[in-house]
Design a protein around this motif. Structure first.
Motif, PDB file in Angstrom:
ATOM      1  N   THR A 260       1.189   4.491  -5.598  1.00  0.00           N
ATOM      2  CA  THR A 260       0.263   4.291  -4.480  1.00  0.00           C
ATOM      3  C   THR A 260      -0.147   5.636  -3.879  1.00  0.00           C
TER       4      THR A 260
ATOM      5  N   THR B 299       4.670   3.351  -1.543  1.00  0.00           N
ATOM      6  CA  THR B 299       5.806   3.415  -2.453  1.00  0.00           C
ATOM      7  C   THR B 299       6.974   4.005  -1.680  1.00  0.00           C
TER       8      THR B 299
ATOM      9  N   ARG C 200       0.810  -1.223   0.000  1.00  0.00           N
ATOM     10  CA  ARG C 200       0.000   0.000   0.000  1.00  0.00           C
ATOM     11  C   ARG C 200       0.841   1.270   0.000  1.00  0.00           C
TER      12      ARG C 200
END
Length: 185
Positions: A134, A60, A58
C-alpha cells in the motif's frame, strides 16, 4: 501509554505491561510465561481500539524487527504476534524488514545504544514483501525512546519506496523525569 523506567511495577500499568511484553525468551515455558502471553493479547486489544477499521485496507502494518535474527534462540516475534491478533477487519501485515545480525537489545544496552547508521546497516528489506504494498506503511513497535529504530526502518523503506508514506504506532513512549525540576522549585 507513558512508560517510566524505574517506576514501581505494581504502581504503573504501563511498566507492568511493557515488562511482561518484553519478558525474555529464556522464560518460555516457565510459570511467568503466561504474563507475556497476556501482555501480547492486551497490546492487540489496545491497538484494535485505536486503529480505525476503515483505514486497514489502505495501509500495511510492519513490525519493527527485534534485536535478534530469526535463527537466534532468543528471537522474539511478539510484535508480529500482536499484529496477527488484531481484530480490525482486513489487515495487511508484513514482515518487511529483518535484522541481518544479532544485536544487544537497545533497552539493555545502556549508554551503548546503537546509532542510527548501525541500525540501518543491520536492517534488510524483503523485496518479495514489497510487491503490491500500500501507499501508507505503519511501523509498529513497543516503546519509542529516541526513535532510532523507527527512523532507520523509515529511511530503509523510503529509500526503496520513495512514494510511500511512513507513520509509527507504539505501545508507549519512554518518559523521563525532568532533571531540572528541583532547580525550578
Amino acid at each position: 501509554m507513558e512508560y517510566r523506567p524505574g517506576s514501581r511495577y505494581w504502581d504503573d500499568p504501563a511498566h507492568q505491561l511493557i515488562s511482561n511484553f518484553k519478558k525474555d525468551m529464556k522464560y518460555k515455558g516457565s510459570a511467568s510465561w503466561p504474563h507475556k502471553e497476556r501482555a501480547i493479547s492486551q497490546v492487540a486489544a489496545h491497538f484494535t481500539e485505536v486503529i480505525p477499521k476503515l483505514a486497514m485496507d489502505r495501509c500495511t502494518l510492519v513490525p519493527i524487527p527485534p534485536s535478534k535474527t530469526k535463527t537466534h534462540e532468543k528471537y522474539d516475534d511478539r510484535m508480529t504476534r500482536v499484529l496477527s491478533l488484531l481484530n480490525i477487519g482486513k489487515s495487511d501485515v508484513r514482515e518487511l524488514i529483518a535484522a541481518v545480525r544479532d544485536m544487544e537489545a537497545s533497552h539493555r544496552s545502556g549508554e551503548n545504544r546503537p546509532k542510527l547508521e548501525d541500525l540501518i546497516a543491520n536492517y534488510r528489506l524483503d523485496e518479495a514483501e514489497c510487491k503490491n504494498i500500500t501507499k501508507k506503511i505503519v511501523l509498529v513497535d513497543d516503546v519509542v525512546t529516541a526513535g532510532s529504530h523507527f527512523k532507520a526502518c523509515k529511511r530503509l523503506i523510503q529509500d526503496r519506496l520513495p512514494n510511500v508514506e511512513v507513520a509509527g504506532l507504539f505501545i508507549a513512549r519512554r518518559v523521563v523525569d525532568d532533571p531540572f525540576k528541583e532547580l525550578l522549585l
